[in-house]
Design a protein around this motif. Structure first.
Motif, PDB file in Angstrom:
ATOM      1  N   VAL A  21       0.839  -1.199   0.000  1.00 19.54           N
ATOM      2  CA  VAL A  21       0.000   0.000   0.000  1.00 19.54           C
ATOM      3  C   VAL A  21       0.876   1.252   0.000  1.00 19.54           C
ATOM      4  O   VAL A  21       0.673   2.178  -0.782  1.00 19.54           O
ATOM      5  N   ALA A  22       1.876   1.261   0.878  1.00 19.89           N
ATOM      6  CA  ALA A  22       2.667   2.477   1.082  1.00 19.89           C
ATOM      7  C   ALA A  22       3.673   2.730  -0.043  1.00 19.89           C
ATOM      8  O   ALA A  22       3.944   3.880  -0.377  1.00 19.89           O
ATOM      9  N   ILE A  75       3.697   2.101  -3.333  1.00 20.45           N
ATOM     10  CA  ILE A  75       3.320   2.100  -4.745  1.00 20.45           C
ATOM     11  C   ILE A  75       3.222   3.540  -5.252  1.00 20.45           C
ATOM     12  O   ILE A  75       2.832   4.448  -4.539  1.00 20.45           O
ATOM     13  N   PRO A 114       1.925   6.453  -7.973  1.00 22.55           N
ATOM     14  CA  PRO A 114       0.664   6.695  -8.692  1.00 22.55           C
ATOM     15  C   PRO A 114       0.773   6.564 -10.207  1.00 22.55           C
ATOM     16  O   PRO A 114      -0.258   6.402 -10.873  1.00 22.55           O
ATOM     17  N   ARG A 163      -6.906  17.578  -8.072  1.00 23.85           N
ATOM     18  CA  ARG A 163      -5.727  17.245  -7.287  1.00 23.85           C
ATOM     19  C   ARG A 163      -4.912  16.292  -8.153  1.00 23.85           C
ATOM     20  O   ARG A 163      -5.479  15.577  -8.982  1.00 23.85           O
ATOM     21  N   GLY A 178      -6.067  11.008  -5.293  1.00 25.64           N
ATOM     22  CA  GLY A 178      -6.655  11.414  -4.013  1.00 25.64           C
ATOM     23  C   GLY A 178      -5.797  10.887  -2.879  1.00 25.64           C
ATOM     24  O   GLY A 178      -4.680  10.403  -3.099  1.00 25.64           O
ATOM     25  N   ASN A 179      -6.313  11.019  -1.663  1.00 24.54           N
ATOM     26  CA  ASN A 179      -5.547  10.583  -0.490  1.00 24.54           C
ATOM     27  C   ASN A 179      -5.715   9.081  -0.269  1.00 24.54           C
ATOM     28  O   ASN A 179      -6.474   8.624   0.582  1.00 24.54           O
ATOM     29  N   PHE A 180      -4.946   8.333  -1.055  1.00 19.45           N
ATOM     30  CA  PHE A 180      -5.125   6.883  -1.107  1.00 19.45           C
ATOM     31  C   PHE A 180      -5.042   6.218   0.271  1.00 19.45           C
ATOM     32  O   PHE A 180      -5.856   5.353   0.595  1.00 19.45           O
ATOM     33  N   GLY A 182       6.885  14.051  -9.497  1.00 18.57           N
ATOM     34  CA  GLY A 182       6.126  14.681  -8.419  1.00 18.57           C
ATOM     35  C   GLY A 182       6.025  13.834  -7.163  1.00 18.57           C
ATOM     36  O   GLY A 182       5.796  14.355  -6.076  1.00 18.57           O
ATOM     37  N   ILE A 183       6.187  12.521  -7.295  1.00 14.96           N
ATOM     38  CA  ILE A 183       6.145  11.623  -6.133  1.00 14.96           C
ATOM     39  C   ILE A 183       7.447  10.818  -6.150  1.00 14.96           C
ATOM     40  O   ILE A 183       7.791  10.219  -7.179  1.00 14.96           O
ATOM     41  N   TYR A 184       8.157  10.824  -5.028  1.00 11.71           N
ATOM     42  CA  TYR A 184       9.491  10.210  -5.023  1.00 11.71           C
ATOM     43  C   TYR A 184       9.633   9.180  -3.921  1.00 11.71           C
ATOM     44  O   TYR A 184       9.082   9.332  -2.823  1.00 11.71           O
ATOM     45  N   ASP A 242      -1.591  19.335  -1.402  1.00 12.23           N
ATOM     46  CA  ASP A 242      -0.442  18.784  -2.129  1.00 12.23           C
ATOM     47  C   ASP A 242       0.144  19.908  -2.976  1.00 12.23           C
ATOM     48  O   ASP A 242      -0.344  21.045  -2.926  1.00 12.23           O
ATOM     49  N   PRO A 293       5.512   8.164   2.795  1.00 14.64           N
ATOM     50  CA  PRO A 293       5.567   7.149   1.746  1.00 14.64           C
ATOM     51  C   PRO A 293       4.850   7.632   0.488  1.00 14.64           C
ATOM     52  O   PRO A 293       4.070   8.587   0.538  1.00 14.64           O
ATOM     53  N   MET A 294       5.047   6.924  -0.621  1.00 14.61           N
ATOM     54  CA  MET A 294       4.412   7.339  -1.884  1.00 14.61           C
ATOM     55  C   MET A 294       2.898   7.145  -1.848  1.00 14.61           C
ATOM     56  O   MET A 294       2.165   7.954  -2.423  1.00 14.61           O
ATOM     57  N   ASN A 295       2.421   6.080  -1.174  1.00 17.22           N
ATOM     58  CA  ASN A 295       0.973   5.897  -0.975  1.00 17.22           C
ATOM     59  C   ASN A 295       0.132   6.128  -2.227  1.00 17.22           C
ATOM     60  O   ASN A 295      -0.925   6.770  -2.146  1.00 17.22           O
ATOM     61  N   LEU A 296       0.600   5.678  -3.371  1.00 18.01           N
ATOM     62  CA  LEU A 296      -0.130   5.889  -4.624  1.00 18.01           C
ATOM     63  C   LEU A 296      -0.440   7.374  -4.846  1.00 18.01           C
ATOM     64  O   LEU A 296      -1.438   7.733  -5.463  1.00 18.01           O
ATOM     65  N   GLY A 297       0.399   8.231  -4.287  1.00 13.47           N
ATOM     66  CA  GLY A 297       0.250   9.669  -4.564  1.00 13.47           C
ATOM     67  C   GLY A 297      -0.538  10.448  -3.535  1.00 13.47           C
ATOM     68  O   GLY A 297      -0.775  11.639  -3.709  1.00 13.47           O
ATOM     69  N   GLY A 298      -0.967   9.821  -2.446  1.00 13.86           N
ATOM     70  CA  GLY A 298      -1.673  10.615  -1.441  1.00 13.86           C
ATOM     71  C   GLY A 298      -1.913   9.846  -0.156  1.00 13.86           C
ATOM     72  O   GLY A 298      -2.096   8.640  -0.202  1.00 13.86           O
ATOM     73  N   PRO A 299      -1.906  10.515   0.991  1.00 15.81           N
ATOM     74  CA  PRO A 299      -1.713  11.945   1.121  1.00 15.81           C
ATOM     75  C   PRO A 299      -0.245  12.349   0.931  1.00 15.81           C
ATOM     76  O   PRO A 299       0.663  11.597   1.249  1.00 15.81           O
ATOM     77  N   THR A 300      -0.082  13.542   0.390  1.00 17.73           N
ATOM     78  CA  THR A 300       1.230  14.191   0.381  1.00 17.73           C
ATOM     79  C   THR A 300       1.009  15.532   1.078  1.00 17.73           C
ATOM     80  O   THR A 300      -0.061  15.756   1.636  1.00 17.73           O
TER      81      THR A 300
END
Lengths: 492, 443
Positions: free
Chosen positions: A95-96, A98, A100, A320, A324-326, B70-72, B130, B264-271
């Motif tokens: 989860v953490a 991956i 986007p 955004r 979103g806030n996954f 944008g996400i690292y 973000d 963490p990257m968290n698929l892009g969110g939250p950042t």
């Protein structure tokens, strides 16, 4: 009264960092990898051992109050207990870690979870499609207002006005204004929307009406169907502010009440932790006729495979980056799966039961404007305190001394000296009874104790005017002007 | 529902017969009868199911992944999680009662302090959602200050961010106009900028490093050209460990994403959206701001301040509608920066540049590939160009257990066969070796 918050002496991390740091361990241009004109000459941040940093923040955390510490009846914020399994799931590497922009074939689990969450929210909200992209409730409102605008523009209309009741959350008028609408605030009648006022205000310029139901007084807007009819007859849309959804799950739904657009606050209704102010998540659901305007990408599925659809010519675009806030979405999904359909219905039942019980027990001590059945929250007036030379603020501050977070105060604006109380379903009867005991005890106390409260917290009342005057927003600013501003020491 | 004894007692107290009586105020024609959702699961089964569901994802920890944009993927010291998972932090909300919320307030103040130091700005707010929404708000703020209804934005910005900026601009009827980049360096095309600087222009947004990776070297010239218009600079805050802060060269607003610091990257969110400005503009700023003050005993204390800008006071006249922000990530950011410290941060930043240099030159020596595409200084991201279709290369890499960079062809057709690659301190030499040998196998 046994509550005492920790009072630690926690200097700023930057304190003591003024002494010169050990010299550079390398050439700032990194041997020519960066030009001298582009590199910085100073970086005043501290170098501290891990042991000190952990101590610093753990001691700070002990000077903070969360739901884990005790009852947090902050009205309209739904401060329910946050099950820890939800945090645990988010910690999984799958989860953490991956990204986007990964190939959809490598994030099928994540896409499936979001797809299923959208479907579950559709069922709860009585809507046909949901986007998970908005990052917070207000961001959902912003998205919803853009959907309103896109809808009317697609019909060749440029409607100028959004109507909100005077009991609306401040975000409602602010969101409508950000999308370019004039905002008309409508006075309430007996705590609810005045249907006649709606009828006389709605015109061909009305783009939408924003409403939360139950409203911020905790009252169910019984005339919602008539309001919806009036708006729809005029070609306007009805927007549902989902901040108070915790009251009605499985009993009614925004869709059933004929709302066209709804946002969900996952950090309220679906128990994702509020994080000291965020992150939250504010998914938006719509009826079929608005689906084509939703932000891109849409998650679709073909058989077993989940895909991303960017080819949506009428989409409003993006509100955004990414999805979103996954991590918040995963927590909410976990919560919903843990509760199940029946569990969510009992969540609302218990939230409403707790709220009405607490109101009935407390109302004799205050004033209760609009005395009827409430939903998840209720609003008392602290006006009787005035006879003792006290304000609602004093009562709220004294509650802190008893180890309770204060309710929301001075909102909604239509109730004088308002105390907005939302106990949520996760508090036991015993906890509510203790809270009532504390409230009653406080009202018997010497008014001076209330005026000088709080005393058992890490700090006593703050000079908030000084903060606005001095404008010290960083350690750097403190160093420049802290001394001359008469800034006190950190120590207790 | 099966009523507990306590629930029954409460109902009796309310003189109600059943729970349904609590909902008697809902008109009959809008009632529904429960929810058509599966039954709830106990924790053990739920964990099992979610682990299985997520196991089909391929996280960066399972295969070398060269995505950025944008996400690292950066290393996160264990203590960051220890700190941010403290129940007192994570289960609290916006610190409306400062006396009982000093922990969150001081942590956010420290976040503001770290970011003010890194960006060189006077004020950094307590966070936006973000970087993309931060940019959107910056466009609106520039418009509030300068009044112009046009806003210039560099073409070398991520398409995602441009879409978000566009929707924020739309509400205020601001027109966004792209400014091109130099075909050789990838930096702002100053001639193009000059030609578009009309009187109606409220400001200009460019990034350093920009979306393609190059670090902007012409900030001083841009500042002079803009005269009184707002200069809005997008940053990768980690690069600021080494680079001159935008406050130094006259930026009015700085935006960025502090996800690079401990989230963490968290698929892009939250950042976490970083948003800073100069003090003369603070009253036009969106978002929560934490200020230092005293309590009545004269002890240093912190509270939210300048709230008359905000929606709960100013309603439709507020500077923004933002209420919930990303406070917990501000704590994570402050904890991360405190843990790595000044020297640690600079070491990490150096490692990023070194990895970028080394990977770029290794790719450049693979036949059929060129890197970096632009002749410029880079941080940790760069474009590679290929002779063959990058989509095919991407798929071939995936089948070899490597996730390549972001294919840019559709997004920036003028660049030809291009992909955007990022590499950080997380990549080992073995990760680079794996990519290189996979690329060699493909050609």
């Amino acid at each position: 009264m046994t509550y005492h918050q920790a009072v630690h002496d926690v200097p700023s991390l930057f304190e003591g960092c003024e002494t010169p740091l050990p010299g550079e361990r390398f050439d700032p241009t990194l041997g020519g990898m960066l030009p001298a004109s582009l590199v910085r000459s100073e970086l005043d941040i501290p170098d501290l051992p891990e042991r000190d940093v952990v101590q610093h923040f753990v001691n700070l955390s002990q000077m903070n109050f969360g739901v884990d510490n005790g009852l947090y009846p902050l009205g309209s914020c739904t401060m329910k207990y946050n099950p820890k399994v939800c945090d645990e799931v988010v910690g999984m590497r799958t989860v953490a870690d991956i990204h986007p922009l990964q190939d959809p074939s490598t994030i099928q689990g994540a896409l499936r979870l979001m797809y299923e969450l959208e479907k579950m929210l559709c069922e709860i909200g009585g809507v046909d499609a949901v986007t998970l992209q908005p990052a917070a409730g207000a961001h959902g409102e912003f998205t919803g207002m853009h959907l309103v605008r896109a809808f009317h523009e697609a019909n060749g209309e440029k409607r100028k006005e959004v109507i909100v009741p005077d009991t609306a959350h401040g975000t409602n008028p602010a969101s409508a204004a950000m999308v370019g609408y004039d905002v008309l605030e409508l006075p309430s009648k007996d705590g609810c929307v005045d249907v006649e006022a709606v009828k006389s205000s709605v015109s061909k310029d009305t783009a939408a009406f924003m409403l939360t139901n139950p409203n911020t007084l905790g009252l169910f807007e019984k005339d919602v169907c008539e309001i919806a009819g009036t708006l729809h007859d005029a070609g306007a849309l009805l927007y549902y502010d989902g901040a108070n959804l915790n009251a009605i799950m499985g009993k009614t739904s925004p869709g059933k009440m004929d709302f066209d657009i709804v946002h969900f606050n996952l950090h309220k209704t679906f128990a994702t932790p509020h994080g000291g102010g965020g992150p939250g998540a504010g998914p938006v659901g719509v009826k079929k006729r608005l689906e084509e305007f939703l932000p891109v990408p849409r998650i679709t599925n073909q058989g077993e495979e989940y895909l991303l659809d960017y080819d949506r010519p009428k989409s409003i675009g993006k509100v955004r980056a990414f999805f979103g806030n996954f991590a918040v979405l995963v927590r909410a999904y976990t919560y919903i799966r843990m509760q199940g359909g029946k569990g969510l219905v009992s969540v609302s039942e218990n939230a409403v039961l707790n709220s009405n019980y607490l109101m009935e027990r407390l109302k004799g001590n205050f004033e209760l404007p609009y005395g009827q059945l409430r939903k998840h929250e209720f609003v008392l007036s602290g006006r009787p305190l005035k006879a003792k030379g006290l304000r609602t603020l004093d009562f709220a501050k004294r509650l802190l001394d008893y180890g309770y977070h204060a309710p929301t105060i001075y909102f909604p604006l239509i109730v004088e000296e308002a105390l907005m109380i939302e106990p949520t379903e996760t508090e036991s009867k015993e906890a509510l009874d203790k809270f009532v005991d504390a409230c009653e005890q406080i009202l018997k106390e010497d008014p001076e104790l209330l005026k000088s409260a709080p005393r058992n917290t890490a700090r006593r009342r703050l000079d908030e005017a000084k903060a606005a005057r001095d404008m010290i927003f960083s350690w750097k600013a403190y160093q420049k002007k802290g001394q001359s501003a008469g800034q006190g020491p950190p120590s207790a | 529902m099966a009523l507990s004894e306590c629930s029954l007692e409460m109902l009796q107290y309310l003189k109600l017969k059943s729970v349904n009586d609590l909902f008697s105020d809902i008109p009959k024609d809008v009632r529904i009868n429960g929810l058509q959702l599966p039954d709830g699961l106990p924790e053990i089964e739920l964990r099992r199911e979610l682990e299985a569901m997520m196991s089909v994802n391929k996280p960066a920890s399972s295969q070398p992944t060269f995505l950025g944009a944008g996400i690292y993927n950066h290393f996160i010291p264990a203590a960051v999680k220890t700190i941010m998972m403290r129940g007192e932090f994570i289960t609290s909300y916006t610190p409306y009662q400062p006396e009982i919320s000093q922990g969150m307030l001081q942590s956010c103040f420290e976040y503001q302090s770290f970011m003010a130091e890194l960006t060189g700005m006077d004020v950094v707010n307590a966070s936006m959602y973000d970087a993309s929404t931060g940019l959107g708000e910056a466009v609106l703020m520039a418009h509030r200050i300068s009044g112009g209804d046009k806003f210039l934005i560099s073409r070398a910005v991520s398409p995602e961010k441009k879409l978000v900026a566009k929707i924020y601009a739309k509400g205020a009827d601001i027109e966004l106009i792209e400014v091109g980049y130099d075909k050789g360096t990838g930096l702002v095309d100053l001639q193009d900028l000059k030609s578009k600087l009309t009187d109606e222009v409220a400001g200009f947004y460019f990034e350093t490093p920009n979306f393609f990776g190059p670090i902007e070297t012409q900030s001083q010239e841009i500042r002079q050209m803009l005269v009184n218009r707002m200069m809005v600079v997008g940053v990768n805050p980690m690069a600021l460990a080494l680079l001159r802060p935008p406050g130094d060269y006259g930026a009015d607003i700085v935006v960025g994403d502090a996800q690079v610091f401990g989230s963490p990257m968290n698929l892009g969110g939250p950042t976490i959206g970083v948003f800073g400005c100069r003090s003369e503009h603070v009253r036009k700023m969106p978002g929560r701001i934490i200020g230092m003050t005293n309590d009545i005993e004269g002890r240093r204390s912190y509270c939210m301040t300048l709230q008359t800008r905000e929606q709960h006071i100013r309603r439709s006249k507020a500077t923004s509608n933002i209420c919930t922000n990303e406070a917990l990530l501000a704590v994570a950011t402050a904890a991360y920066l405190a843990l790595v410290g000044r020297n640690g941060l600079r070491e990490i930043a150096r490692k990023n540049i070194e990895n970028m240099r080394s990977l770029s030159s290794r790719i450049n020596s693979v036949k059929g590939f060129k890197a970096p595409r632009f002749d410029a200084y880079h941080f940790n991201e760069f474009i590679i160009t290929s002779e063959s279709d990058p989509v095919k290369i991407h798929k071939a890499l995936l089948s070899r257990g490597v996730h390549g960079g972001l294919v840019l062809d559709q997004r920036f057709p003028e660049l030809g066969h291009s992909s955007l690659y990022a590499t950080t301190e997380m990549h080992t030499k073995q990760d680079h070796d794996k990519l290189i040998s996979a690329l060699e196998g493909i050609r």
